[in-house]
Design an enzyme around this catalytic site. Structure first.
Site, PDB file in Angstrom:
ATOM      1  N   VAL A   1     -18.593 -89.720 -71.173  1.00 61.44           N
ATOM      2  CA  VAL A   1     -18.239 -90.726 -70.181  1.00 61.44           C
ATOM      3  C   VAL A   1     -16.971 -91.435 -70.637  1.00 61.44           C
ATOM      4  CG1 VAL A   1     -19.702 -92.549 -71.158  1.00 61.44           C
ATOM      5  CG2 VAL A   1     -19.105 -92.612 -68.735  1.00 61.44           C
ATOM      6  N   CYS A   2     -16.092 -91.694 -69.689  1.00 65.45           N
ATOM      7  CA  CYS A   2     -14.831 -92.393 -69.933  1.00 65.45           C
ATOM      8  C   CYS A   2     -14.050 -91.624 -71.011  1.00 65.45           C
ATOM      9  CB  CYS A   2     -15.110 -93.846 -70.314  1.00 65.45           C
ATOM     10  SG  CYS A   2     -13.725 -94.965 -70.073  1.00 65.45           S
ATOM     11  N   GLY A   3     -13.566 -92.282 -72.049  1.00 66.84           N
ATOM     12  CA  GLY A   3     -12.788 -91.621 -73.085  1.00 66.84           C
ATOM     13  C   GLY A   3     -13.566 -90.586 -73.870  1.00 66.84           C
TER      14      GLY A   3
ATOM     15  N   THR B   1     -12.696 -88.117 -66.415  1.00 67.78           N
ATOM     16  CA  THR B   1     -12.615 -89.202 -67.384  1.00 67.78           C
ATOM     17  C   THR B   1     -12.076 -90.412 -66.639  1.00 67.78           C
ATOM     18  OG1 THR B   1     -11.834 -89.830 -69.585  1.00 67.78           O
ATOM     19  CG2 THR B   1     -10.266 -88.652 -68.186  1.00 67.78           C
TER      20      THR B   1
ATOM     21  N   ALA C   1     -16.562 -90.651 -65.122  1.00 67.66           N
ATOM     22  CA  ALA C   1     -15.234 -91.261 -65.112  1.00 67.66           C
ATOM     23  C   ALA C   1     -15.217 -92.532 -65.966  1.00 67.66           C
ATOM     24  CB  ALA C   1     -14.793 -91.521 -63.677  1.00 67.66           C
TER      25      ALA C   1
END
Length: 160
Positions: free
Chosen positions: A62-64, A82, A112
């Site tokens: 998730v994310c980074g 991302t 994301a």
């Protein structure tokens, strides 16, 4: 243990975005790009390579956290997402970057930005334990998932 069937979850990083390089042109120390790049000098890429290579293991980011296996060269040709500020980097690693809250590419599932982590977690719960359990957790958290989970299936829409 990357050889154990299950889910490996890679969380994002917290810190400044590092959009403005320092006086020396380098990203600021402690910024998210620096933190993510530092993981490449650890044993994590090797462990992730084992996990990505095992179809009984679902790698989720998730994310980074989605960027770490991509930067390690483990996701070339795969579909992932991302945080919107990292989509260009994801694309530069050979990943098919998708603008979606959650992307399911089989044994790779990515989310994301930070809040899409809730959607990712509930989707993984649905995949692993079923929709009734996922719905019960949604009710417990008083949270309703948003958006459609993107999958590389079905016809390509006209004009894309």
């Amino acid at each position: 243990d990357p050889a154990r069937p299950g889910v490996v979850l890679l969380p994002g990083a917290a810190g400044p975005l590092g959009e403005t390089p320092g006086e020396d042109g380098e990203p600021e120390p402690g910024s998210i790009p620096v933190l993510l790049a530092a993981t490449l000098a650890t044993s994590l890429p090797g462990l992730l390579a084992e996990a990505v290579g095992d179809p009984a293991v679902v790698v989720a980011g998730v994310c980074g956290g989605s960027l770490i296996p991509a930067m390690a060269g483990l996701l070339e040709g795969r579909h992932a997402t991302t945080h919107h500020l990292g989509l260009d980097l994801l694309d530069a690693t050979g990943v098919h970057a998708v603008r979606a809250r959650v992307v399911d590419d089989g044994d790779l599932v990515t989310g994301a930005g930070v809040t899409s982590g809730l959607d990712l977690a509930l989707y993984l719960l649905e995949r692993e334990a079923g929709p009734r359990v996922a719905h019960a957790v949604e009710e417990l958290f008083a949270y309703e998932r948003r958006g459609t989970v993107w999958r590389p299936a079905g016809p390509v829409p006209a004009g894309f």
